[in-house]
Design a protein around this motif. Sequence first.
Motif, PDB file in Angstrom:
ATOM      1  N   ASP A   1     -20.673  -3.774 -17.627  1.00 35.50           N
ATOM      2  CA  ASP A   1     -20.332  -2.529 -17.084  1.00 35.50           C
ATOM      3  C   ASP A   1     -21.669  -1.546 -17.012  1.00 35.50           C
ATOM      4  O   ASP A   1     -21.843  -0.662 -16.136  1.00 35.50           O
ATOM      5  CB  ASP A   1     -19.132  -1.655 -17.864  1.00 35.50           C
ATOM      6  CG  ASP A   1     -18.685  -0.339 -17.282  1.00 35.50           C
ATOM      7  OD1 ASP A   1     -18.524  -0.344 -16.123  1.00 35.50           O
ATOM      8  OD2 ASP A   1     -18.253   0.457 -18.058  1.00 35.50           O
TER       9      ASP A   1
ATOM     10  N   ASP B   1     -22.685   4.406 -19.768  1.00 36.64           N
ATOM     11  CA  ASP B   1     -21.515   3.699 -20.404  1.00 36.64           C
ATOM     12  C   ASP B   1     -21.649   3.835 -21.698  1.00 36.64           C
ATOM     13  O   ASP B   1     -21.297   2.961 -22.357  1.00 36.64           O
ATOM     14  CB  ASP B   1     -21.857   2.134 -19.911  1.00 36.64           C
ATOM     15  CG  ASP B   1     -20.636   1.244 -20.484  1.00 36.64           C
ATOM     16  OD1 ASP B   1     -19.249   1.957 -20.170  1.00 36.64           O
ATOM     17  OD2 ASP B   1     -20.913   0.200 -20.804  1.00 36.64           O
TER      18      ASP B   1
ATOM     19  N   HIS C   1     -17.288   6.360 -19.826  1.00 33.57           N
ATOM     20  CA  HIS C   1     -15.945   6.599 -19.917  1.00 33.57           C
ATOM     21  C   HIS C   1     -15.353   6.277 -21.166  1.00 33.57           C
ATOM     22  O   HIS C   1     -14.024   6.291 -21.504  1.00 33.57           O
ATOM     23  CB  HIS C   1     -14.972   5.679 -19.178  1.00 33.57           C
ATOM     24  CG  HIS C   1     -15.525   4.189 -19.475  1.00 33.57           C
ATOM     25  ND1 HIS C   1     -14.386   3.201 -19.454  1.00 33.57           N
ATOM     26  CD2 HIS C   1     -16.586   3.558 -19.549  1.00 33.57           C
ATOM     27  CE1 HIS C   1     -14.873   1.988 -19.987  1.00 33.57           C
ATOM     28  NE2 HIS C   1     -16.473   2.265 -20.240  1.00 33.57           N
ATOM     29  N   HIS C   2     -16.158   6.600 -22.283  1.00 33.93           N
ATOM     30  CA  HIS C   2     -15.953   6.610 -23.873  1.00 33.93           C
ATOM     31  C   HIS C   2     -15.347   8.029 -24.330  1.00 33.93           C
ATOM     32  O   HIS C   2     -15.746   8.936 -23.763  1.00 33.93           O
ATOM     33  CB  HIS C   2     -17.155   6.049 -24.596  1.00 33.93           C
ATOM     34  CG  HIS C   2     -17.369   4.618 -24.124  1.00 33.93           C
ATOM     35  ND1 HIS C   2     -18.469   4.206 -23.188  1.00 33.93           N
ATOM     36  CD2 HIS C   2     -17.249   3.492 -24.960  1.00 33.93           C
ATOM     37  CE1 HIS C   2     -18.741   2.971 -23.297  1.00 33.93           C
ATOM     38  NE2 HIS C   2     -17.798   2.665 -24.235  1.00 33.93           N
TER      39      HIS C   2
ATOM     40  N   THR D   1     -17.180   2.289 -16.398  1.00 31.78           N
ATOM     41  CA  THR D   1     -18.171   3.513 -16.043  1.00 31.78           C
ATOM     42  C   THR D   1     -18.568   3.071 -14.567  1.00 31.78           C
ATOM     43  O   THR D   1     -18.517   3.906 -13.648  1.00 31.78           O
ATOM     44  CB  THR D   1     -19.418   3.379 -16.816  1.00 31.78           C
ATOM     45  OG1 THR D   1     -19.049   3.480 -18.108  1.00 31.78           O
ATOM     46  CG2 THR D   1     -20.819   4.226 -16.250  1.00 31.78           C
TER      47      THR D   1
ATOM     48  N   ASP E   1     -14.864  -4.980 -17.866  1.00 34.98           N
ATOM     49  CA  ASP E   1     -14.344  -3.971 -18.892  1.00 34.98           C
ATOM     50  C   ASP E   1     -12.913  -3.870 -18.865  1.00 34.98           C
ATOM     51  O   ASP E   1     -12.189  -3.272 -19.655  1.00 34.98           O
ATOM     52  CB  ASP E   1     -14.731  -2.404 -18.311  1.00 34.98           C
ATOM     53  CG  ASP E   1     -16.028  -2.132 -19.332  1.00 34.98           C
ATOM     54  OD1 ASP E   1     -16.789  -2.903 -19.837  1.00 34.98           O
ATOM     55  OD2 ASP E   1     -16.101  -0.809 -19.565  1.00 34.98           O
TER      56      ASP E   1
HETATM   57 MN   LIG Z   1     -17.769   0.481 -20.256  1.00 39.41          MN
END
Ligand SMILES: [Mn+2]
Length: 339
Positions: free
Chosen positions: A31, A95, A122-123, A142, A174
């Motif tokens: 990712d 990421d 996207h965390h 991401t 992912d």
């Molecule tokens: Mn990721």
Amino acid sequence: MLKTEEIDRLFKAIQQYQNIVLMIHRNPDGDAMGAALSFQRLLVKLNKKVNVIAPNMFPDFLGWMKGSDEVIIATKQFKLASQLIEEAEMIVCMDFNSFSRLGTELEPLLVQSKALKVIIDHHLEPDQSFDIVCSETDTSSTCEIVFQIIKGTIYESHFDKFMAEHLYVGIVTDTGSFSYNCNRASTYDAISYLMKLEIDGEAIHRLVYDTYSENRMRLLGLCLSERLVVLPEFSASFIYLTKEDLKKYDYQTGDTEGVVNYGLSISGINITALFTERENKIRISFRSKGEFDVNAFARTHYSGGGHRNASGADSNASLDETIQIFKEALSMYKNQLNF
Ligand SMILES: [Mn+2]
């Protein structure tokens, strides 16, 4: 939600600045690589000077990705990496959600940098230190966010097969080949769009997954036959690997990728962990099913984090102690785990 104002600010900044660095996290995965290389491709088309910097080497199974050979690996070219970070007018962190994921050598350089700092990620719970935040936790990857950012803008016409292949890699890896974090129609809308750019998804899958060395396959065998522990009373399992195990099978970066998922493939198991003994720490990966939140679990018990169903942490305790902490923590969640 991805905010349109933030996307507008991102593209305004891109118009304004010439010298851009894209940073990805330590132990780059599909990712991170897919997101950075596809975004780099767009920025190069916009005539920007843009470099991708990774703290350490990406795994071999991503070496086929076009442009991967130009990624600057800080462990090999630290001087160049630090010079590029110093000169950058704009730094995009992709990421990962906090500078600490860069490791102790690069983190201070990022903190000191006067560049405009952007996060595309996207965390959960991104650091507050970014100037522009393109973060959406409710998404597969991401790479999907990079797709969403570009789609619908005047830059959409720049999508090409190169970018599509790279974005596809991130979404596939992912989601574990569409087996978790993949219950949103938007993910498949993105995939459908990318497929229309004539990528070969089947070939990409083979390039990413059918690449085990004999040692890696035998290490997986050891994990499953000798190093797997099942704790049915907690609906839990874990796998551990000692330094000696890694040495015996000539461990290479990425060789334990995906191993953690096997612990969760056992019927009735809702949480699993992989403990890997490294030089001066224990690396831990957590996976869970359903509502059980291993992001919170990793934060609470190991100062780690990640996503609800996939997270990680490092432990400075010994392997035995680290596993003991896990067992004791499990006993606090017995009711939540037996679903
Ligand atoms: Mn990721």
